[in-house]
Design an enzyme around this catalytic site. Structure first.
Site, mmCIF file in Angstrom:
data_model
loop_
_atom_site.group_PDB
_atom_site.id
_atom_site.type_symbol
_atom_site.label_atom_id
_atom_site.label_comp_id
_atom_site.label_asym_id
_atom_site.label_seq_id
_atom_site.Cartn_x
_atom_site.Cartn_y
_atom_site.Cartn_z
ATOM 1 N N GLU A 97 0.839 -1.212 0.000
ATOM 2 C CA GLU A 97 0.000 0.000 0.000
ATOM 3 C C GLU A 97 0.867 1.253 0.000
ATOM 4 O O GLU A 97 0.496 2.281 -0.567
ATOM 5 C CB GLU A 97 -0.949 -0.045 1.218
ATOM 6 C CG GLU A 97 -2.047 -1.088 1.016
ATOM 7 C CD GLU A 97 -2.546 -1.755 2.288
ATOM 8 O OE1 GLU A 97 -2.306 -1.226 3.390
ATOM 9 O OE2 GLU A 97 -3.173 -2.834 2.167
ATOM 10 N N SER A 213 -4.621 -12.070 3.271
ATOM 11 C CA SER A 213 -5.841 -12.784 3.645
ATOM 12 C C SER A 213 -5.596 -14.041 4.494
ATOM 13 O O SER A 213 -6.258 -15.050 4.306
ATOM 14 C CB SER A 213 -6.674 -13.121 2.403
ATOM 15 O OG SER A 213 -7.064 -11.933 1.743
ATOM 16 N N GLY A 234 -3.384 -8.553 8.202
ATOM 17 C CA GLY A 234 -4.098 -7.276 8.164
ATOM 18 C C GLY A 234 -5.449 -7.410 8.840
ATOM 19 O O GLY A 234 -5.570 -7.377 10.067
ATOM 20 N N GLY A 235 -6.486 -7.585 8.038
ATOM 21 C CA GLY A 235 -7.870 -7.611 8.522
ATOM 22 C C GLY A 235 -8.098 -8.453 9.764
ATOM 23 O O GLY A 235 -8.713 -7.996 10.737
HETATM 24 P P1 PGA Z 1 -4.858 -8.776 4.859
HETATM 25 O O1 PGA Z 1 -3.602 -7.788 4.799
HETATM 26 O O2 PGA Z 1 -4.533 -9.826 5.887
HETATM 27 O O3 PGA Z 1 -6.027 -7.906 5.260
HETATM 28 O O4 PGA Z 1 -5.006 -9.347 3.492
HETATM 29 C C1 PGA Z 1 -2.300 -8.285 4.838
HETATM 30 C C2 PGA Z 1 -1.321 -7.156 4.833
HETATM 31 O O5 PGA Z 1 -1.532 -6.170 4.120
HETATM 32 O O6 PGA Z 1 -0.294 -7.206 5.545
#
Ligand code: PGA
Length: 250
Positions: A97, A213, A234-235
């Site tokens: 990102e 994910s 992340g999530g």
């Molecule tokens: P996610 O993000 O688990 O929401 O896919 C992973 C990350 O960006 O480190």
């Protein structure tokens, strides 16, 4: 082989102060069943509070990013020494990102890496291919470039402060996970690539995390792969129960 198992939660731009407080309380109430090192990366504004709140816990509080300069007129930015002064010893660098929305290039990331390491910080260096790269069978080239351009100038001695995180962009926040075979294939490629440039011992001791994910339902299978030493989450790190289910999947 002395590879650390690590599960790191990247909160990204989520959780205001009250939500952070709540999540920290929930994390403290969970129990860990193994020897996994746990890290969380709240936003900059909640770092100090999180460190104080987790003083009696083994959870390490890390930052999501760091600026490449020591100090100076860089409005809105945060330096490595500021982070160190509140007790943050590890930072994420190169998250997709940051690469995508903030135009962080290989060269810029190299500067961030150098600045963090010269301030005695540890880094979680992220990289990953986009879907189009994988479809064109170009993913190994992309990963090689991302690693070599920002890290291959480093002397061996710095690598004890480096953790790698393979995060295929197409699997981040999309609900789509790379299969455990795809993850293992890439992680073993990365370890071999590092071994060729440096040496066997260095590459054997390097923790390589997978991100994209990861959930309680798929963590066990992913973490069972030989060259996977943990995850960058992340999530699912925004929910203490899920996060600990992932940690306890090792
Ligand atoms: P996610 O993000 O688990 O929401 O896919 C992973 C990350 O960006 O480190």
């Amino acid at each position: 082989m002395s590879r650390k198992k690590i599960v790191a939660g990247n909160w990204k731009m989520n959780n205001d102060f009250n939500e952070s407080e709540q999540l920290l309380n929930n994390l403290i109430s969970q129990s860990k069943l193994n020897d996994v090192k746990i890290m969380i990366a709240p936003s900059f504004v909640n770092l100090k509070y999180s460190i104080d709140r987790l003083k009696l816990s083994t959870i390490e509080v890390i930052s999501q990013d760091v600026h490449q300069s020591k100090n100076g007129a860089y409005t809105g930015e945060v330096s490595a020494s500021m982070l160190k002064s509140i007790g943050v010893n590890t930072t994420i660098i190169g998250h997709s990102e940051r690469r995508e929305y903030f135009n962080e290039t290989h060269d810029l990331l190299k500067l961030k890496v150098d600045n963090a390491l010269s301030n005695s910080m540890n880094i979680i260096f992220c990289f990953g291919e986009e879907l189009v790269d994988r479809k064109n069978n170009n993913h190994f080239n992309i990963i090689s470039k991302q690693i070599s351009e920002s890290l291959f100038h480093l002397d061996n001695k710095y690598w004890k402060s480096v953790i790698l995180a393979y995060e295929p962009v197409w699997a981040i926040g999309t609900g789509e996970t790379a299969s455990s075979d795809q993850v293992q294939e890439m992680h073993s490629f990365i370890r071999e690539f590092i071994c060729k440039k440096y040496d066997q011992q260095l590459s054997n001791n390097l923790s390589i995390l997978y991100g994209g994910s990861v959930k309680p339902t798929n963590a066990k299978e992913i973490f069972s792969m030989n060259d996977v030493d943990g995850g960058l989450i992340g999530g699912a790190s925004l929910n203490a129960v899920d996060f600990f289910k992932i940690i306890n999947s090792f």
